[in-house]
Design a protein around this motif. Sequence first.
Motif, short mmCIF file in Angstrom:
data_model
loop_
_atom_site.label_atom_id
_atom_site.label_comp_id
_atom_site.label_asym_id
_atom_site.label_seq_id
_atom_site.Cartn_x
_atom_site.Cartn_y
_atom_site.Cartn_z
N ALA A 248 0.81 -1.22 0.00
CA ALA A 248 0.00 0.00 0.00
C ALA A 248 0.85 1.27 0.00
O ALA A 248 0.30 2.37 0.02
CB ALA A 248 -0.93 -0.01 1.21
N GLY A 249 2.18 1.11 -0.02
CA GLY A 249 3.05 2.28 -0.06
C GLY A 249 3.16 2.99 1.27
O GLY A 249 3.50 4.17 1.33
N GLN A 250 2.92 2.26 2.37
CA GLN A 250 2.95 2.87 3.69
C GLN A 250 4.36 3.01 4.26
O GLN A 250 4.56 3.68 5.25
CB GLN A 250 2.10 2.04 4.66
CG GLN A 250 0.64 2.01 4.31
CD GLN A 250 -0.01 3.35 4.58
OE1 GLN A 250 0.13 3.89 5.67
NE2 GLN A 250 -0.67 3.90 3.58
N GLY A 251 5.33 2.33 3.67
CA GLY A 251 6.69 2.41 4.16
C GLY A 251 7.55 1.34 3.52
O GLY A 251 7.08 0.57 2.68
N ILE A 252 8.81 1.31 3.94
CA ILE A 252 9.74 0.28 3.47
C ILE A 252 9.80 -0.81 4.52
O ILE A 252 9.47 -0.59 5.68
CB ILE A 252 11.14 0.85 3.18
CG1 ILE A 252 11.81 1.36 4.47
CG2 ILE A 252 11.07 1.94 2.13
CD1 ILE A 252 13.27 1.74 4.30
N ALA A 253 10.23 -2.00 4.10
CA ALA A 253 10.32 -3.12 5.04
C ALA A 253 11.31 -4.16 4.52
O ALA A 253 11.44 -4.34 3.31
CB ALA A 253 8.96 -3.78 5.22
N PRO A 254 11.97 -4.85 5.45
CA PRO A 254 12.77 -6.00 5.04
C PRO A 254 11.84 -7.18 4.82
O PRO A 254 10.93 -7.43 5.60
CB PRO A 254 13.69 -6.23 6.25
CG PRO A 254 12.98 -5.63 7.40
CD PRO A 254 12.10 -4.55 6.86
N VAL A 255 12.06 -7.88 3.70
CA VAL A 255 11.23 -9.04 3.35
C VAL A 255 12.15 -10.13 2.84
O VAL A 255 13.14 -9.84 2.14
CB VAL A 255 10.17 -8.67 2.28
CG1 VAL A 255 9.35 -9.88 1.87
CG2 VAL A 255 9.27 -7.54 2.77
N GLU A 256 11.83 -11.36 3.15
CA GLU A 256 12.60 -12.51 2.66
C GLU A 256 12.52 -12.49 1.13
O GLU A 256 11.45 -12.30 0.56
CB GLU A 256 12.04 -13.80 3.26
CG GLU A 256 12.94 -15.00 3.11
CD GLU A 256 12.77 -15.71 1.79
OE1 GLU A 256 13.79 -16.22 1.27
OE2 GLU A 256 11.65 -15.74 1.26
#
Length: 178
Positions: free
Chosen positions: A122-130
Amino acid sequence: ALSSFTAKYPGIEMHVHFSNRWADLYSEPYDIEIRGGQLPDSDLIVRKLFTGRMGTYAARNLLDRYPMPQEPRDLANFPYIHMTIFPHEALQLRKDDKEESIRMRPVHVVNGLALGIEFLLAGQGIAPVEMGTAQKYEQAGEIVRLLPEWTAAGVDVNLVRVSGKTSHRVQLFVEHLV
């Protein structure tokens, strides 16, 4: 892994429960549990299945509002989705023999990967993802990996069970997963 196990052993009935909460394997009716993240000290038997390779991702529409980062410290300017599977709110990044820790300001704190990915999409932020999990979203053009030469600290995924005698069906499942 579940579908290939049930195809190989059609006579074994599986009851699968997904939860963000760690079960009490001594008092609840579970044979095993798959846990991600840092495990507390306990007398449970732990078998590491793998360490997830992590990248840092953003939705394409978030990059309309923020410039593409050029180095790790640029990530601190982005809103951050903190998933509690990671022990710290800082992003731990590695490139070859270099390590950087970027202090982040979470806009959302979630205890489930699915919800974290929803906020990410949704474009709410960045995140680390596998990276394996992110691949389908990346191929569909929904997310972009930021600083692809840097990896985020990985998350261990472990199979956990109580000590003592294990049923044959559980042994077969553990061997299949490993």
